[in-house]
Design an enzyme around this catalytic site. Structure first.
Site: not given
Length: 492
Positions: A317-319, A492
């Site tokens: 989800w972060h990257g 993000f």
């Protein structure tokens, strides 16, 4: 608009003055208008997409409320994940396919398709998914008006980087939109702490470690390892500073928002760390992924797997890069390992009374966090591998010894003509003195969060303490600030 920028100062000054000047019944509508303007500053085209997404989610929310079935909540979740996946992960999956197949088409996808990442898509996606699931679980929750739902998603103070709001966090505020002196004081403290963390701690530390992460193959082992410690200081100061400012802006407008950090580096276990770091994300992953997967109710092996799954997904989800997947998997294994050692083997890993052991264990957890920071901060997978490889191989003078032989000795000696020492040495991280004063700053802010009663004792002096600290903060920012970049979590 970044919270520490002149455009935001102008924007918020206008919003704040106008907001409290108009009648109470118009404040919600004005905030919604301000949120749309805030988003439009980033991109007019993507603002249309943003409003369409909110509209679709509101219609689905009403459908879930009237017909609470798995189909409708599943459709809502699926559509939002497809929206997030298209904008955020198309390039990543094309890269994966290119790596697996070496097919030229997949390598050219970034050149063929230009996809702009919508502002805050990761945060508002989780927010609307939580709203849909909560409505399915509790369909008797009072119906939310369309304008209130739009404001819930487009509320600009927490839009760009959280905290991730839920309906139960947000909607009770709408009945309390009145000026409060106590909230203004708390908002001022939060704004000052956020600015100090970001401008005086995070930005200088970024200047120290950026060269190391940009070219890890050029630096010695010590520099590569200490860069992880420095990044831990930076990312805490940057992200918690951003959260402080977001919560401050919300409080100035009369809104209470959840805390996202509670002295995370004082944690004595990985489990405790993730209850203190990015709290709203940790509990989101728990409530909407870990529990639906079965949590800890389907046996030990399934529990370990669930922990690894949610942390890996949290990393993803972060990257959209291998580095974030490795980071999430790393923490999933640590959490699963802690549970195995404590639950299965009965080992007591968390000291409770011995202060020396408590400090020692907190330091161990901090080092584990710093190691994970090397993955999180690396620009790409190749740099990440170079970084870890260099930690174990780039010892001082090792490059010089490699070249220093009967046939190469002249080359090593000749470089001394260009300056002091040999050119065949790994570089060493510079400005390490920053670690000392930034560490004291981090410990100070941790102390305030870990022992809130300490700060409450002096809150009785708010009337003179707020303006005094405000003047000191402005002086420090004016004299010590350096050129800094955007917030880490802004992307993000």
């Amino acid at each position: 608009m970044l919270f520490n920028s002149i455009p935001f100062l102008i924007f918020f000054s206008f919003v704040y003055l106008f907001y409290w000047a108009i009648p109470k019944e118009y404040r919600k509508g004005f905030l919604l208008f301000a949120g749309i303007c805030f988003y439009a500053y980033f991109s007019l085209a993507l603002t249309v997409h943003f409003l369409v997404v909110i509209t679709i989610n509101y219609l689905l929310y009403r459908k879930i409320q009237s017909t609470p079935t798995r189909f409708w909540v599943g459709l809502t979740v699926s559509l939002n994940l497809i929206n997030l996946g298209f904008f955020k992960y198309v390039y990543f999956f094309s890269k994966v396919l290119a790596d697996l197949t070496s097919y030229p088409f997949f390598q050219q996808v970034p050149n063929l398709i230009h996809i702009a990442l919508p502002l805050a898509i990761s945060f508002y996606t989780f927010q609307v998914i939580a709203a849909a699931v909560d409505t399915y679980r509790n369909p008797n929750f009072p119906t939310v008006k369309v304008e209130d739902y739009f404001l819930f998603v487009a509320f600009f103070p927490v839009l760009i980087a959280g905290p991730i709001m839920r309906m139960s966090d947000f909607f009770p505020n709408l009945d309390k939109l009145t000026p409060s002196k106590e909230k203004m004081y708390r908002a001022s403290y939060l704004m000052m702490s956020g600015l100090v963390k970001k401008v005086l701690v995070a930005d200088p530390m970024s200047l120290t470690i950026s060269p190391v992460f940009n070219s890890p193959s050029d630096y010695d082992s010590f520099s590569l390892f200490i860069a992880g410690i420095c990044y831990s200081i930076q990312v805490f100061s940057d992200f918690s500073g951003l959260t402080d400012m977001a919560r401050s802006v919300a409080l100035y407008l009369g809104f209470e928002t959840p805390e996202n950090f509670k002295a995370p580096f004082f944690s004595t276990s990985g489990r405790e760390l993730w209850k203190r770091w990015h709290i709203t994300l940790s509990f989101w992953l728990r409530d909407y992924i870990y529990f639906p997967l079965g949590g800890s109710k389907k046996g030990e092996l399934r529990t370990y797997l669930n922990l690894i799954i949610i942390m890996t997904l949290g990393g993803f989800w972060h990257g959209a890069d291998y580095t974030f997947i490795c980071w999430g998997f790393y923490w999933g294994v640590i959490l699963a390992g802690e549970r195995f050692l404590e639950g299965k083997l009965g080992l007591k890993l968390t000291p409770e009374k011995n202060k020396v052991l408590i400090v020692l264990k907190a330091m161990i957890v901090f080092v584990l966090f710093s190691i994970s920071g090397l993955m999180f901060r690396s620009n790409n997978a190749t740099n990440m591998l170079d970084h870890f490889y260099g930690i174990f191989t780039h010892f001082s003078h090792s490059l010089e010894r490699l070249l220093d032989g009967s046939s190469n000795h002249w080359l090593v000696s000749a470089t001394s003509l260009l300056g002091e020492g040999s050119s065949f040495k790994y570089l060493h991280i510079e400005n390490l003195e920053r670690i000392f004063y930034t560490s004291f700053a981090v410990l100070f802010f941790h102390h305030l969060q870990y022992f809130p009663e300490f700060w409450e004792k002096i809150r009785k002096h708010d009337d003179w303490l707020v303006p005094t600290l405000g003047i000191i903060t402005i002086f420090l920012l004016a004299t010590l600030s350096q050129d800094g970049g955007e917030f880490i979590y802004y992307r993000f």
